[in-house]
Design an enzyme around this catalytic site. Structure first.
Site, PDB file in Angstrom:
ATOM      1  N   LYS A 112      -1.471  31.729  26.211  1.00  0.00           N
ATOM      2  CA  LYS A 112      -1.921  30.103  25.877  1.00  0.00           C
ATOM      3  C   LYS A 112      -0.776  29.579  25.517  1.00  0.00           C
ATOM      4  O   LYS A 112      -0.424  28.374  26.190  1.00  0.00           O
ATOM      5  CB  LYS A 112      -3.164  30.000  25.290  1.00  0.00           C
ATOM      6  CG  LYS A 112      -4.311  30.371  25.887  1.00  0.00           C
ATOM      7  CD  LYS A 112      -5.752  29.912  25.466  1.00  0.00           C
ATOM      8  CE  LYS A 112      -6.985  30.317  25.914  1.00  0.00           C
ATOM      9  NZ  LYS A 112      -7.988  30.794  25.143  1.00  0.00           N
ATOM     10  N   LYS A 192      -9.670  37.907  39.346  1.00  0.00           N
ATOM     11  CA  LYS A 192     -10.706  37.929  38.785  1.00  0.00           C
ATOM     12  C   LYS A 192     -11.682  36.699  39.243  1.00  0.00           C
ATOM     13  O   LYS A 192     -11.043  35.427  39.141  1.00  0.00           O
ATOM     14  CB  LYS A 192     -10.680  37.735  36.946  1.00  0.00           C
ATOM     15  CG  LYS A 192     -11.547  37.924  36.102  1.00  0.00           C
ATOM     16  CD  LYS A 192     -11.322  37.846  34.916  1.00  0.00           C
ATOM     17  CE  LYS A 192     -12.539  37.605  33.928  1.00  0.00           C
ATOM     18  NZ  LYS A 192     -12.313  37.955  32.505  1.00  0.00           N
ATOM     19  N   LYS A 195     -14.052  30.115  37.591  1.00  0.00           N
ATOM     20  CA  LYS A 195     -14.238  28.857  38.044  1.00  0.00           C
ATOM     21  C   LYS A 195     -12.979  27.879  38.145  1.00  0.00           C
ATOM     22  O   LYS A 195     -12.838  27.213  39.246  1.00  0.00           O
ATOM     23  CB  LYS A 195     -15.135  28.342  36.911  1.00  0.00           C
ATOM     24  CG  LYS A 195     -15.760  26.770  37.209  1.00  0.00           C
ATOM     25  CD  LYS A 195     -16.588  26.239  36.023  1.00  0.00           C
ATOM     26  CE  LYS A 195     -16.905  24.762  36.368  1.00  0.00           C
ATOM     27  NZ  LYS A 195     -17.956  24.367  35.522  1.00  0.00           N
TER      28      LYS A 195
END
Ligand code: TRP
Length: 324
Positions: A112, A192, A195
């Site tokens: 991140k 994977k 959304k």
């Protein structure tokens, strides 16, 4: 006494079939064997500060999906993380026994920080401590998670060892429980199902939307013509079908290799199988959506029940740490 389970779901809105096969189904299955606590982790969502105006809607949609999937408020405690404010105190107390060096080497943190170098906040570094606080506030023995969460769970176990060593035996060391389908690949056949990549099918999608999405899925790239032999081992539609119609897959595999069925046939069958499998869930979801008062009540009751456990743990921790 039954062992206890805790798991957290990030409120990213409606769940998709990847979340369902990878997590939701498993949560439902564990309800009879364990005392389960399931939490929609809104504070974790704040660590990346995305779409906070959508947060309330996302929490609600995720809750509808979980209930429709079969989480039963009579059996499990289902609640929203921030509704039990005791989490914040345990988070802060656990941060006192967590060396910064442990947090800086967590893979999700490094990832991140690499993607959003302008948003490396204190809360983001503390993400795994907040997750440990979730698990430990409810003294969970077992934590159903996907593979990507294993480093976080290992860190929780390290925090437990350190805490227990310093302050006396307090928390059990939680065990990860990996789901049978840890990774569901998206319709693009590459990543994977997620959304943010748009390669997903929402649980709550209509039968028509599902069919449309499935028809856009990538199959075996080497199969150009209907008469070309297929390679089911590289085909994502084949893999997805296995989740929904396991019983006929030996035949499908042979027919694909022999080019007896084409990719369009296969996708149609997949769409039908998904729609058949999810029909009861979708019907339940529609019923729940028509009764927002009931859904809110589930959320409030869940928080009340969770808070009873949370208060008990926190008192013990305060006392062990010399605060009372
Ligand atoms: N970090 C988890 C995820 O991204 C969500 C989560 C928060 C969680 N707290 C938890 C999972 C406690 C298991 C237990 O999916």
């Amino acid at each position: 006494m039954k062992k206890s389970v805790f798991s957290g779901v990030r409120p990213t809105g409606r769940l998709h079939i990847g979340n369902y096969l990878g997590a939701g189904k498993n949560y439902v299955a564990l309800q009879d064997e364990y005392d389960c606590v399931y939490c929609i982790v809104d504070l974790h969502a704040l660590t990346t500060l995305e779409d906070t105006d959508k947060l309330q809607g996302n929490i609600y949609e995720a809750l509808l999906d979980l209930l429709a999937a079969g989480l039963d408020p009579q059996k499990s405690v289902i609640f929203v993380q921030s509704h039990v404010p005791e989490i914040n105190e345990l988070f802060s107390l656990l941060s006192m026994v967590t060396p910064l060096s442990w947090l800086l080497r967590v893979p999700t943190f490094k990832e991140k920080a690499r993607i959003h170098p302008q948003n490396v906040n204190y809360g983001l570094v503390g993400y795994p401590v907040l997750m440990a606080a979730d698990i430990l506030l409810y003294k969970a023995d077992v934590v159903p998670v996907g593979e990507d969460q294993l480093p976080h769970l290992e860190l929780t176990r390290e925090i437990v060892r350190r805490f227990n060593e310093h302050f006396g035996e307090t928390f059990p060391e939680p065990q990860a429980k990996l789901t049978n389908f840890p990774l569901v690949v998206g319709l693009d056949g590459k990543d994977k199902m997620s959304k943010s990549l748009g390669n997903h099918i929402e649980l709550a999608a209509t039968a028509e939307e599902t069919a449309k999405k499935v028809m856009s899925a990538v199959t075996d790239p080497a199969r150009r013509l209907r008469s070309d032999p297929g390679h089911p081992e590289v085909c994502n539609v084949f893999k997805l079908r296995r989740h929904f119609e396991a019983e006929c897959m030996t035949q499908v595999e042979t027919d694909c290799r022999d080019a007896k069925i084409g990719c369009v046939d296969c996708k149609r069958a997949l769409a039908e199988a998904i729609n058949r499998d999810l029909a009861p869930l979708r019907a339940r979801r529609a019923e729940l959506a028509a009764d927002p008062k009931y859904v809110r009540q589930v959320m409030l009751d869940g928080a009340q029940r969770a808070q009873i456990i949370a208060k008990r743990t926190l008192n013990e921790v305060r006392s062990k740490m010399g605060l009372i």
